[in-house]
Design an enzyme around this catalytic site. Structure first.
Site, mmCIF file in Angstrom:
data_model
loop_
_atom_site.group_PDB
_atom_site.id
_atom_site.type_symbol
_atom_site.label_atom_id
_atom_site.label_comp_id
_atom_site.label_asym_id
_atom_site.label_seq_id
_atom_site.Cartn_x
_atom_site.Cartn_y
_atom_site.Cartn_z
ATOM 1 N N LYS A 111 0.834 -1.201 0.000
ATOM 2 C CA LYS A 111 0.000 0.000 0.000
ATOM 3 C C LYS A 111 0.872 1.256 0.000
ATOM 4 O O LYS A 111 0.579 2.216 -0.713
ATOM 5 C CB LYS A 111 -0.958 -0.013 1.194
ATOM 6 C CG LYS A 111 -2.096 -1.008 0.956
ATOM 7 C CD LYS A 111 -3.078 -1.085 2.085
ATOM 8 C CE LYS A 111 -4.157 -2.112 1.759
ATOM 9 N NZ LYS A 111 -4.633 -2.846 2.909
ATOM 10 N N LYS A 190 -4.409 -9.436 -9.213
ATOM 11 C CA LYS A 190 -5.387 -9.937 -8.249
ATOM 12 C C LYS A 190 -6.636 -9.056 -8.278
ATOM 13 O O LYS A 190 -6.522 -7.829 -8.301
ATOM 14 C CB LYS A 190 -4.763 -9.889 -6.850
ATOM 15 C CG LYS A 190 -5.698 -10.238 -5.715
ATOM 16 C CD LYS A 190 -5.080 -9.889 -4.369
ATOM 17 C CE LYS A 190 -5.816 -8.761 -3.673
ATOM 18 N NZ LYS A 190 -6.847 -9.059 -2.724
ATOM 19 N N LYS A 193 -10.863 -4.504 -4.763
ATOM 20 C CA LYS A 193 -11.558 -3.215 -4.756
ATOM 21 C C LYS A 193 -10.559 -2.084 -4.951
ATOM 22 O O LYS A 193 -10.828 -1.105 -5.624
ATOM 23 C CB LYS A 193 -12.239 -3.006 -3.391
ATOM 24 C CG LYS A 193 -13.548 -3.733 -3.246
ATOM 25 C CD LYS A 193 -13.995 -3.787 -1.781
ATOM 26 C CE LYS A 193 -13.682 -5.121 -1.158
ATOM 27 N NZ LYS A 193 -14.026 -5.284 0.244
#
Ligand code: ADP
Ligand code: TRP
Length: 328
Positions: A111, A190, A193
């Site tokens: 992230k 992958k 969202k």
């Protein structure tokens, strides 16, 4: 009896990666185990900070579970915040968790690499997840591959706590099905969202069509043989087609002469058939918010009682029991 637990973040509508990677296993495990599933709202707060959106997403996840077959008479389905003791346990675990253990977490590093400005919550996310799992002294945690390391971290934290304060927590095992461990998204990464590459479980009509026809494929000419296993439309088709049909498309790929448009069209039909019968049921449940609220409230109450028992042991073991009776 084996105690099974898992959580899904209410950070958007659920996609077929969530379904085949996690939810389907959650539902199958209901038959023979004591199962607890929850909407991980405190986890989602690391990224979703709008109360209306959080409420709507939480309801959407609950509706998806109930529509797809969660049986509230045997399984608990609740909101993470209905058991606030997990945050207390998170703090206690934070104090036995080495910084290095969290600094090595792939999910956090990914992230940050994508440019997200991390808050402290995002960094300590795995400690909260350990508290979720261990507060119910769970044995088995069904998840997709991306959560594997978080379960390893949970085991490390449980072992550290037990070693320091006494054997309170069983070391939980992950339950990851190899064939659906990583469902690819429209762009081949992958499905997630946070990548915006998802096919939602309850997508329908033109939306569903646009998404499937937009799956990224390579530019191998129609007449050339192709490798099915690295091709997103084939990998997705395998989730919903019969073994005979999978075999048929496998041959078509390998012998050449097949355009990707053909398999995408078939994938559209199969996905539509798979979830269409449930759409009415979802609409019906969405029209009965009192029922959904009852399930969540009652499950939350039961889960909290279980958490309370563990916290009594933890407070005793760590040396600070609360010195007065809880308010009514
Ligand atoms: P997302 O990555 O879309 O935010 P979550 O992290 O909320 O999804 O995942 C909820 C559950 O679904 C987890 O158990 C996770 O491992 C599983 N899952 C999510 N995406 C996939 C995928 N593409 N393939 C397999 N399992 C997945
Ligand atoms: N981190 C999980 C995810 O993003 C959600 C989650 C929170 C979870 N707490 C959990 C999963 C406990 C399993 C067990 O998918």
């Amino acid at each position: 009896m084996v105690r099974v637990l898992s959580g899904i973040q209410p950070s958007g509508r659920l996609h077929i990666g969530n379904y085949f990677g996690a939810l389907r296993q959650h539902l199958a495990l209901q038959q023979d185990n004591q199962c607890l599933y929850f909407m991980a709202s405190y986890h989602a707060l690391t990224t979703v900070q709008n109360p209306q959106e959080m409420r709507q997403n939480t309801l959407d996840v609950a509706l998806d579970y109930l529509t797809l077959g969660l049986d509230p008479s045997r399984t608990l389905l609740f909101r993470q915040q209905d058991v606030p003791e997990v945050t207390e346990l998170t703090w206690i675990f934070s104090c036995v968790t080495p910084m290095g253990l969290l600094e090595r977490a792939h999910s956090y590093k990914d992230k940050v690499a994508r440019g997200i400005m991390p808050n402290v919550g995002l960094f300590s996310y795995p400690v909260l997840m350990a508290a979720d799992i261990l507060i119910y002294r769970s044995h088995l945690v069904p998840v997709g591959m991306d959560q594997k390391q978080h379960i390893e971290i949970t085991r490390d934290i449980a072992a550290k706590f037990n070693n320091q304060f006494g054997e309170i927590f069983p070391l939980p095992d992950g339950y990851i099905l190899e064939e659906t461990a990583v469902v690819p998204g429209l762009d081949g990464r992958k499905m997630s969202k946070s990548y915006g590459n998802e096919i939602e479980i309850f997508d329908e009509g033109p939306d569903l069509k646009r998404r499937i026809m937009g799956i990224v494929t390579d530019s191998t000419p129609v007449e050339d043989p192709k490798d099915p296993e690295t091709s997103t439309p084939f990998v997705l088709l395998k989730l919903v087609a019969s073994p005979e049909e999978v075999e048929h498309w496998d041959q078509r790929y390998r012998s050449g002469g097949m355009g990707y448009g053909e398999i995408k069209k078939r994938l559209l039909v199969l996905l539509d058939e798979h979830f269409a019968p449930l759409r009415d049921r979802r609409r019906e449940l969405a029209g009965d918010p009192d029922y959904v609220e009852d399930v969540l409230r009652e499950s939350g109450r039961k889960a909290r009682m279980m958490a309370h028992e563990t916290m009594e042991l933890v407070r005793e073991a760590t040396g600070f029991p609360i010195s007065y009776a809880p308010p009514d």
